[in-house]
Design an enzyme around this catalytic site. Structure first.
Site, PDB file in Angstrom:
ATOM      1  N   GLU A 175     -13.890  -4.810  -8.646  1.00  0.00           N
ATOM      2  CA  GLU A 175     -14.543  -3.639  -9.261  1.00  0.00           C
ATOM      3  C   GLU A 175     -14.385  -3.635 -10.775  1.00  0.00           C
ATOM      4  O   GLU A 175     -13.957  -2.646 -11.375  1.00  0.00           O
ATOM      5  CB  GLU A 175     -13.987  -2.351  -8.651  1.00  0.00           C
ATOM      6  CG  GLU A 175     -14.337  -2.201  -7.189  1.00  0.00           C
ATOM      7  CD  GLU A 175     -14.002  -0.829  -6.611  1.00  0.00           C
ATOM      8  OE1 GLU A 175     -13.112  -0.153  -7.148  1.00  0.00           O
ATOM      9  OE2 GLU A 175     -14.648  -0.428  -5.622  1.00  0.00           O
ATOM     10  N   GLU A 373     -16.477  -3.836   0.713  1.00  0.00           N
ATOM     11  CA  GLU A 373     -15.807  -2.549   0.956  1.00  0.00           C
ATOM     12  C   GLU A 373     -16.861  -1.510   1.299  1.00  0.00           C
ATOM     13  O   GLU A 373     -17.918  -1.457   0.659  1.00  0.00           O
ATOM     14  CB  GLU A 373     -15.040  -2.036  -0.277  1.00  0.00           C
ATOM     15  CG  GLU A 373     -13.804  -2.803  -0.626  1.00  0.00           C
ATOM     16  CD  GLU A 373     -13.047  -2.220  -1.812  1.00  0.00           C
ATOM     17  OE1 GLU A 373     -13.103  -0.991  -2.033  1.00  0.00           O
ATOM     18  OE2 GLU A 373     -12.415  -3.007  -2.526  1.00  0.00           O
TER      19      GLU A 373
HETATM   20  P1  P53 Z   1      -9.407   5.167  -2.637  1.00  0.00           P
HETATM   21  C1  P53 Z   1     -13.322   4.561  -7.220  1.00  0.00           C
HETATM   22  C2  P53 Z   1     -14.649   4.498  -6.806  1.00  0.00           C
HETATM   23  C3  P53 Z   1     -15.039   3.551  -5.898  1.00  0.00           C
HETATM   24  C4  P53 Z   1     -14.106   2.643  -5.407  1.00  0.00           C
HETATM   25  O1  P53 Z   1     -10.598   4.141  -2.885  1.00  0.00           O
HETATM   26  C5  P53 Z   1     -12.798   2.686  -5.827  1.00  0.00           C
HETATM   27  C6  P53 Z   1     -12.393   3.651  -6.727  1.00  0.00           C
HETATM   28  C7  P53 Z   1     -10.974   3.732  -7.180  1.00  0.00           C
HETATM   29  O2  P53 Z   1     -10.306   4.734  -6.489  1.00  0.00           O
HETATM   30  O3  P53 Z   1     -11.858   1.800  -5.444  1.00  0.00           O
HETATM   31  C8  P53 Z   1     -12.050   0.907  -4.369  1.00  0.00           C
HETATM   32  O4  P53 Z   1      -8.260   4.359  -2.183  1.00  0.00           O
HETATM   33  C9  P53 Z   1     -10.966  -0.129  -4.493  1.00  0.00           C
HETATM   34  C10 P53 Z   1      -9.896  -0.027  -3.448  1.00  0.00           C
HETATM   35  C11 P53 Z   1      -9.737   1.417  -3.031  1.00  0.00           C
HETATM   36  C12 P53 Z   1     -11.037   1.854  -2.359  1.00  0.00           C
HETATM   37  O5  P53 Z   1     -12.130   1.681  -3.238  1.00  0.00           O
HETATM   38  O6  P53 Z   1      -9.178   5.803  -3.972  1.00  0.00           O
HETATM   39  O7  P53 Z   1     -11.453  -1.439  -4.573  1.00  0.00           O
HETATM   40  O8  P53 Z   1      -8.723  -0.600  -3.947  1.00  0.00           O
HETATM   41  O9  P53 Z   1      -8.666   1.663  -2.205  1.00  0.00           O
HETATM   42  C13 P53 Z   1     -11.010   3.279  -1.866  1.00  0.00           C
HETATM   43  O10 P53 Z   1      -9.902   6.110  -1.602  1.00  0.00           O
END
Ligand code: P53
Length: 475
Positions: A175, A373
């Site tokens: 990211e 993801e």
């Molecule tokens: P969490 C922000 C927006 C989109 C994805 O996020 C993001 C974030 C950062 O928070 O992160 C990704 O755990 C990232 C992972 C993360 C996952 O999304 O905040 O690549 O490490 O855990 C989900 O709910």
């Protein structure tokens, strides 16, 4: 059949969010190790090193470091074809600037990848997933310093050489475009190890750091292909498409400007040069970035093989301040989209946005894509009989898989695979919470760190197993 025969169904995690063992096996302190637990709407604090009396949820996480064999057996039971994780940089180079790697760290990932391969699960590996060695922050200022290119490339080369016969699918920086949100402290720190001083030009520093990362990525891609020509090395973009709030032409142009500022990173990764709108923007701002001719060559020589991206939500923007150049500021220019609902954490639930994103990427770049993801962070309730009835997660994933299939079937995009986020409950990156859960597998641990760490299957476990077994037909 809609999806490729060799479609990579699986799940995704990142080292710092599940491994724990933060100071074991010679591991150094990473940026994730100095972030406290936040909460819904409460930012995590970044402390000056590891302090006693603070709660650092990543230190133990879910103890995957010691329990990975059992967890991978559960992934295999679901039928995973691949497993996306990251290599904790600090297990390999504890401080980041050593010349020789830490053998114990390398050995851990040998064992982990062997365990995956035993079940026919392909490892999909991110090199830098919010895990920069903290020493690089204190000694070098993180990626604001050109020296970090060399440190990253050395780390990448060591990993490529060591795992060249075990890992085929790689990504460089997770990211990388999160730092478009440079007004808040989280993304610049997790992406680039940047801590801002009062009065600094945050934006300019972010662009400089991102440039060094893009060069580091390109150099790694080139070296990787020399080490093993069969490697597939991708970028990793956080895709939250930014819609215009209305058909007012100004809203539409605001959306164009916003997409420029959030996704130009992909242009550089894929095409090997800066898009004209960014060159013009740097001129307009008077930013004289350190971009050398050698950098420009390196960027062209190391373009990526595929686009890996995360998709959780869409955004919406509106022209609502004097802004004739349609310059986007992530903290000022986003508005609520009344057409979509949001999760408890305010993340908009928009499956159609995934189909839109796949089309947008494919229209722009015509490269294979990998959804690395996607998922639904929610509070799960464990019933008296031990079950977790996460029907809402099944509903979310089903709708997104349908959208992804439509993009393949109807729109003809080239999609390599799908790995839902946090296939086993882990520490949230954004908030540091345990209770923001994404998993098919429940982990007994709460926000305060209490629990047995015992694993159990949620309702979604059997559902996802069926989805994979039917190649996405039985949803
Ligand atoms: P969490 C922000 C927006 C989109 C994805 O996020 C993001 C974030 C950062 O928070 O992160 C990704 O755990 C990232 C992972 C993360 C996952 O999304 O905040 O690549 O490490 O855990 C989900 O709910």
């Amino acid at each position: 059949m809609a999806l490729r025969e060799d479609f990579l169904w699986g799940g995704a995690v990142a080292a710092h969010q599940l491994e724990g063992g933060w100071n074991e096996g010679g591991k150094g302190v990473s940026v994730a190790d100095v972030m406290t637990a936040g909460a819904n709407g409460v930012a995590r604090r970044i402390t000056d090193g590891v302090l006693t009396g603070e709660n650092y949820p990543n230190h133990e996480a879910i103890d995957f470091y010691h329990r990975y064999k059992g967890d991978i057996a559960l992934f295999a039971e679901m039928g995973f074809k691949c497993f996306r994780t990251s290599i904790a940089w600090t297990r390999i180079f504890p401080n980041g600037d050593e010349l020789e790697p830490n053998e114990e760290g390398l050995k851990f990932y040998d064992d982990l990848f062997d365990e995956c391969l035993k079940y026919g699960i392909e490892p999909v590996v991110t090199l830098s997933h919010f895990e920069l060695p903290y020493h690089l922050v204190t000694e070098y200022g993180g990626f604001r310093n050109r020296k970090c290119i060399e440190f990253f490339v050395r780390f990448a080369e060591v990993c490529f050489k060591r795992y060249k016969d075990k890992v085929k699918y790689w990504m460089t920086f997770n990211e990388i475009n999160n730092q478009a949100n440079y007004q808040e402290d989280f993304a610049p720190f997790t992406n680039s190890g940047i801590k801002y001083e009062e009065g600094e030009n945050r934006e300019e520093i972010m662009y400089q750091a991102a440039h060094y990362e893009l060069v580091a990525s390109a150099k790694a891609v080139k070296i990787g292909h020399e080490i093993n020509p069969h490697f597939q090395i991708g970028c990793m973009i956080a895709m939250c498409p930014i819609y215009p709030h209305s058909c007012d032409p100004k809203d539409m142009m605001m959306s164009v400007g916003a997409m420029h500022k959030r996704y130009w990173f992909t242009d550089v990764h894929v095409r090997g040069y800066y898009p004209s709108f960014m060159v013009k923007f740097f001129e307009r701002q008077g930013y004289d970035l350190d971009i050398t001719e050698q950098d420009e060559e390196d960027l062209l020589d190391g373009t990526v093989d595929y686009i890996g991206f995360s998709y959780y939500m869409s955004f919406c923007t509106k022209y609502q301040r004097e802004n004739p150049n349609y310059d986007y500021d992530e903290t000022a220019d986003l508005v609520t989209n009344e057409y979509v609902k949001a999760s408890d954490w305010g993340w908009q639930i928009d499956p159609e946005g995934l189909r839109y994103s796949l089309n947008w990427f494919y229209d722009h770049y015509q490269l294979p894509m990998f959804i690395v993801e996607n998922g639904f962070g929610a509070i799960d309730v464990k019933e008296a009989d031990g079950t977790v009835n996460d029907q809402y997660r099944i509903d979310y994933l089903r709708a997104h898989i349908e959208a992804m299939k439509a993009a393949v079937d109807i729109d003809g995009v080239d999609l390599m695979g799908y790995t839902p986020w946090g296939c086993i409950d882990l520490v949230s990156a954004g908030t540091g919470e345990m209770k923001k859960r994404y998993g098919f597998i429940y982990v007994d641990k709460d926000n305060e760190g209490n629990g047995t760490l015992e694993r159990s299957k949620k309702k979604s476990f059997e559902w996802y197993k069926k989805v994979i077994a039917s190649h996405g037909e039985d949803l």
